[in-house]
Design a protein around this motif. Structure first.
Motif, short mmCIF file in Angstrom:
data_model
loop_
_atom_site.label_atom_id
_atom_site.label_comp_id
_atom_site.label_asym_id
_atom_site.label_seq_id
_atom_site.Cartn_x
_atom_site.Cartn_y
_atom_site.Cartn_z
N TRP A 242 1.63 -0.85 -8.90
CA TRP A 242 1.06 -2.18 -9.50
C TRP A 242 2.43 -2.77 -8.29
N SER A 243 2.02 -3.41 -7.98
CA SER A 243 3.43 -4.11 -6.94
C SER A 243 4.23 -5.46 -7.92
N ASN A 244 4.54 -5.24 -7.56
CA ASN A 244 6.15 -6.07 -8.84
C ASN A 244 5.88 -7.59 -7.80
N SER A 245 6.10 -7.57 -6.45
CA SER A 245 6.03 -8.39 -5.59
C SER A 245 4.20 -8.90 -5.50
N GLN A 246 4.07 -8.90 -6.10
CA GLN A 246 2.15 -9.79 -5.71
C GLN A 246 1.33 -9.29 -6.91
N GLN A 247 1.99 -8.39 -7.87
CA GLN A 247 2.25 -8.93 -9.48
C GLN A 247 0.29 -8.32 -9.86
N THR A 248 -0.27 -7.73 -9.13
CA THR A 248 -1.57 -7.00 -9.24
C THR A 248 -1.52 -5.42 -8.26
N LEU A 249 -3.10 -4.77 -8.51
CA LEU A 249 -2.87 -3.36 -7.95
C LEU A 249 -2.33 -3.91 -6.25
N GLU A 250 -2.23 -2.44 -6.18
CA GLU A 250 -1.90 -2.59 -4.48
C GLU A 250 -1.48 -0.81 -3.55
N VAL A 251 -2.57 -1.40 -2.37
CA VAL A 251 -1.84 0.51 -2.40
C VAL A 251 -0.75 -0.01 -1.06
N ALA A 252 -0.04 0.68 -0.23
CA ALA A 252 0.93 0.90 0.95
C ALA A 252 0.45 1.28 1.98
N HIS A 253 -0.14 0.33 2.74
CA HIS A 253 -0.93 0.45 4.08
C HIS A 253 -0.99 0.65 4.93
N SER A 254 0.62 0.30 4.73
CA SER A 254 1.70 0.54 6.43
C SER A 254 1.52 2.53 5.91
N VAL A 255 1.35 2.98 5.08
CA VAL A 255 1.79 4.19 4.90
C VAL A 255 0.77 5.38 4.76
N VAL A 256 -0.51 4.96 5.56
CA VAL A 256 -1.61 6.29 5.11
C VAL A 256 -1.74 7.12 6.65
N TYR A 257 -1.95 8.13 5.44
CA TYR A 257 -2.45 9.67 6.89
C TYR A 257 -2.97 10.32 6.90
N ASP A 258 -4.27 9.39 6.01
CA ASP A 258 -5.99 9.64 6.87
C ASP A 258 -6.25 8.72 6.58
N SER A 259 -7.10 7.23 6.62
CA SER A 259 -7.86 6.71 6.64
C SER A 259 -7.74 5.61 5.71
N ILE A 260 -7.30 4.31 6.12
CA ILE A 260 -7.18 2.67 5.34
C ILE A 260 -9.05 2.98 4.73
N ARG A 261 -9.89 2.90 5.84
CA ARG A 261 -10.85 2.50 5.83
C ARG A 261 -11.50 3.44 4.13
N THR A 262 -10.99 5.47 4.66
CA THR A 262 -11.33 5.73 3.32
C THR A 262 -10.98 5.76 2.16
N LEU A 263 -9.77 5.18 1.74
CA LEU A 263 -8.97 4.39 0.91
C LEU A 263 -9.88 3.68 0.02
N ALA A 264 -9.84 2.48 1.09
CA ALA A 264 -10.67 1.43 0.91
C ALA A 264 -11.79 1.74 -0.17
N ASP A 265 -12.93 2.94 0.64
CA ASP A 265 -14.40 3.67 -0.06
C ASP A 265 -13.78 4.03 -1.56
N SER A 266 -12.64 5.06 -1.36
CA SER A 266 -12.05 5.64 -2.89
C SER A 266 -11.99 4.09 -4.15
N VAL A 267 -10.74 2.82 -3.69
CA VAL A 267 -10.54 2.27 -4.74
C VAL A 267 -12.31 2.10 -4.84
N ALA A 268 -12.78 1.27 -4.08
CA ALA A 268 -14.33 0.69 -4.37
C ALA A 268 -14.76 1.31 -5.81
N ARG A 269 -15.05 3.09 -5.08
CA ARG A 269 -16.06 3.87 -6.12
C ARG A 269 -15.48 3.94 -7.31
#
Length: 320
Positions: A242-269
């Motif tokens: 939960w992002s306090n600054s955005q007041q919604t769910l968020e991912v730390a997209h600047s700290v991704v060790y595998d794949s931001i595309r894979t992470l986006a797919d995981s979230v959508a699923r």
């Protein structure tokens, strides 16, 4: 010169000696801060951001406590801070002021462990009570035998230690051995914890115990895993928060060790397959919403994350 988490932990004292200067400046944060967010989360409105420092942003006291409740929040932050950087006006932190483990929900099912470790970059860890009187630990605080005893005395026999992903493994083996508990991690991150007792494989959900399901959630790391209890509590590690600054769910997209595309797919699923009311992350704020609203927030995050570009790892770019 920067230090490794292990070196930082060695430098960090468990207690400090109060001085006249401490008393004059009141509550304060020293310059060992890691920008892990835990103190800002626990003492909002009193501990906030200041720019600069090793990773681009540090915590600082922006307002002194004014009420007894304020002081309690400052002690929450002080006993959770991984570098022991949050200091009271005078005197060392004592066990008498330690509030952990701290019940998070009204029923006392989830407890905050406090005592975050520099070796997990200050990740929040949790204790999950089960109906039979036992408990599970999700990720781990700093290692101290006295803490292991304290957690079991106050919450119950710990039967399982659940690791969400590879950079939260630091003290996992020691806690599992102290509790004589089963130690779990996903095969994608097994190289970081090769002596784990139980390995979660593939992408299908795995039952850890009655009401507790492991959901593989690759993206942040290959083996990132969510643990969801009773369709209510979702322990996310570093997958999303939960992002306090955005007041919604968020991912730390600047700290991704595998794949931001894979992470986006995981979230959508996950938005379509998972049900929960509490998001309980390793970093970033925790939050409680009705399950239907949390699902809509997940759907929105899935759409946003699909637009995020791949980028180099940059801790300083994260704003919780």
């Amino acid at each position: 010169m920067s230090t490794t988490p292990a070196e930082q932990e060695t430098r960090t004292a468990e207690t400090g000696t109060g001085t006249e200067a401490d008393a004059e400046q009141g509550w304060h944060v020293d310059d060992r801060c890691l920008n892990c967010n835990i103190a800002r989360q626990l003492a909002p409105g009193m501990i906030g951001y200041t720019e600069g420092g090793q990773y681009g942003g540090l915590s600082t006291v922006i307002r002194q406590p004014e009420t007894e409740a304020d002081v309690e929040k400052m002690y929450l932050a002080a006993h959770a801070c991984p570098t022991r950087s949050v200091h009271p006006p005078a005197g060392a932190l004592s066990s008498d002021s330690d509030p952990y483990p701290l019940a998070l929900d009204d029923e006392g099912i989830v407890h905050l462990c406090g005592h975050a470790s520099p070796r997990t970059y200050g990740a929040t860890s949790y204790l999950l009570r089960r109906p039979d009187g036992t408990a599970m630990m999700i990720d781990t605080p700093r290692w101290r035998p006295a803490l292991a005893r304290r957690y079991e005395q106050k919450v119950g026999k710990v039967t399982d230690v659940l690791i969400t992903h590879l950079d939260h493994v630091a003290h996992a083996r020691k806690y599992a051995d102290a509790f004589q508990a089963r130690l779990w991690i996903h095969e994608g991150d097994l190289h970081s914890l090769p002596d784990a007792d139980h390995i979660i494989r593939g992408r299908e959900p795995v039952e850890i115990g009655p009401g507790v399901i492991a959901h593989p959630f690759p993206g942040h790391t290959e083996g990132s895993t969510l643990f969801i209890a009773d369709d209510t509590f979702c322990f996310t590690g570093d997958a999303f928060f939960w992002s306090n600054s955005q007041q919604t769910l968020e991912v730390a997209h600047s700290v991704v060790y595998d794949s931001i595309r894979t992470l986006a797919d995981s979230v959508a699923r996950g938005a379509e397959e998972l049900t929960f009311e509490w998001v309980l992350p390793g970093h970033g704020d925790l939050h409680h919403l009705p399950a239907d609203e949390m699902r809509e927030r997940m759907r929105g995050l899935g759409r946003r994350a699909a637009t995020y570009p791949a980028e180099p790892v940059d801790y300083g770019a994260v704003r919780y």
